[in-house]
Design an enzyme around this catalytic site. Structure first.
Site, mmCIF file in Angstrom:
data_model
loop_
_atom_site.group_PDB
_atom_site.id
_atom_site.type_symbol
_atom_site.label_atom_id
_atom_site.label_comp_id
_atom_site.label_asym_id
_atom_site.label_seq_id
_atom_site.Cartn_x
_atom_site.Cartn_y
_atom_site.Cartn_z
ATOM 1 N N LYS A 185 0.822 -1.217 0.000
ATOM 2 C CA LYS A 185 0.000 0.000 0.000
ATOM 3 C C LYS A 185 0.856 1.267 0.000
ATOM 4 C CE LYS A 185 -2.180 -0.774 3.862
ATOM 5 N NZ LYS A 185 -1.579 -2.041 4.282
ATOM 6 N N ARG A 240 -9.551 1.820 9.474
ATOM 7 C CA ARG A 240 -9.113 0.454 9.745
ATOM 8 C C ARG A 240 -10.149 -0.351 10.512
ATOM 9 N NH1 ARG A 240 -3.152 0.807 8.956
ATOM 10 N NH2 ARG A 240 -2.146 -1.028 9.828
ATOM 11 N N ARG A 290 11.233 -7.042 4.895
ATOM 12 C CA ARG A 290 11.279 -5.627 5.277
ATOM 13 C C ARG A 290 11.834 -5.467 6.693
ATOM 14 N NH1 ARG A 290 5.741 -2.396 4.883
ATOM 15 N NH2 ARG A 290 5.390 -3.151 6.981
ATOM 16 N N ARG A 350 12.030 -2.575 11.730
ATOM 17 C CA ARG A 350 10.879 -1.958 12.399
ATOM 18 C C ARG A 350 10.444 -2.786 13.590
ATOM 19 N NH1 ARG A 350 6.449 -0.100 8.022
ATOM 20 N NH2 ARG A 350 5.178 -1.131 9.586
ATOM 21 N N ARG A 390 -0.579 -8.791 13.315
ATOM 22 C CA ARG A 390 -1.089 -7.678 12.497
ATOM 23 C C ARG A 390 -1.993 -8.205 11.377
ATOM 24 N NH1 ARG A 390 3.416 -4.652 10.022
ATOM 25 N NH2 ARG A 390 2.047 -2.879 9.826
HETATM 26 P P1 AMP Z 1 0.779 0.654 8.963
HETATM 27 O O1 AMP Z 1 2.115 1.174 8.573
HETATM 28 O O2 AMP Z 1 -0.354 1.295 8.199
HETATM 29 O O3 AMP Z 1 0.682 -0.842 8.913
HETATM 30 O O4 AMP Z 1 0.550 1.068 10.491
HETATM 31 C C1 AMP Z 1 1.448 0.699 11.491
HETATM 32 C C2 AMP Z 1 0.755 0.663 12.843
HETATM 33 O O5 AMP Z 1 0.217 1.957 13.142
HETATM 34 C C3 AMP Z 1 -0.444 -0.269 12.910
HETATM 35 O O6 AMP Z 1 -0.062 -1.609 13.191
HETATM 36 C C4 AMP Z 1 -1.239 0.346 14.055
HETATM 37 O O7 AMP Z 1 -0.658 0.045 15.304
HETATM 38 C C5 AMP Z 1 -1.033 1.834 13.798
HETATM 39 N N1 AMP Z 1 -2.080 2.359 12.909
HETATM 40 C C6 AMP Z 1 -1.933 2.820 11.626
HETATM 41 N N2 AMP Z 1 -3.099 3.232 11.132
HETATM 42 C C7 AMP Z 1 -4.026 3.039 12.099
HETATM 43 C C8 AMP Z 1 -5.430 3.243 12.192
HETATM 44 N N3 AMP Z 1 -6.143 3.735 11.163
HETATM 45 N N4 AMP Z 1 -6.047 2.932 13.360
HETATM 46 C C9 AMP Z 1 -5.348 2.436 14.407
HETATM 47 N N5 AMP Z 1 -4.037 2.189 14.384
HETATM 48 C C10 AMP Z 1 -3.375 2.485 13.248
#
Ligand code: AMP
Length: 187
Positions: free
Chosen positions: A14, A89, A128, A134, A145
């Protein structure tokens, strides 16, 4: 003017595709994950609030996330369109996004759903993790996740599918190849 979402499981690509589309469409790519990571790195109050959740691969509470998105969408560069990556989400966040946009008589125009099978996602995310280190990329957290995505986020696709605005694109393949598929799907 385009108001667009990109939805898909962690590791589907994404972020990469959102950056590319942002350039092509001339709209900002807004990644809630990136905003959290930036705040955590800089030790802000928001970062301190979010870190225990992101480290464990859980969703940050809606109250925190929704406020952050509301503020970001109020910024000048988002007035002529945006591409949201990683939000909404869950169903409550989708409701909140509707509410934010309804205040300005706006709507989401299109939702791009990026798909990929679980084995491919795990191997991409482990790759990654090795490259970027990370904290949310250990194998255990990666699997968690993916579960959180299935349990909480998959329903978001249904909400927009009911409006007839979802375009599904296979995220498997080279980066350029996937970008071309997306561009085709949007045209
Ligand atoms: P991502 O890089 O989009 O996978 O986001 C990394 C982490 O940020 C996720 O595993 C969540 O802990 C937090 N996060 C990102 N977007 C959201 C969201 N819309 N709602 C809640 N937590 C989020």
């Amino acid at each position: 003017m385009t108001r667009m979402l990109i939805i898909g499981p962690p590791g589907a690509g994404k972020g990469t595709q959102a950056e590319r589309l942002s350039g092509r469409l001339g709209i900002p790519a807004i990644s809630t994950g990136d905003i959290f990571r930036f705040n955590i790195k800089n030790g802000t109050d928001l970062g301190k609030e979010a870190q225990s959740y992101t480290d464990a691969g859980n969703l940050v509470p809606d109250s925190v996330t929704n406020r952050m998105v509301r503020d970001r969408l109020a910024e000048a560069d988002a007035q002529e369109g945006f591409l949201l990556d990683g939000y909404p989400r869950n169903a409550a966040q989708a409701d909140e996004l509707d509410a934010i946009l309804a205040e300005r008589d706006q709507n989401i125009d299109v939702v791009l759903q990026l798909t990929a099978d679980t084995d491919e996602l795990v191997s991409r995310l482990l790759g990654r993790a090795a490259e970027q280190g990370r904290a949310d990329d250990t194998e255990e957290v990666i699997r968690h996740r993916l579960e959180v995505y299935e349990k909480e986020t998959a329903v978001v696709v249904d909400i927009y599918a009911a409006r007839g605005i979802v375009r599904e694109v296979d995220g498997l393949g080279g980066i350029d190849e996937v970008t071309e598929r997306i561009v085709d799907a949007l045209s």
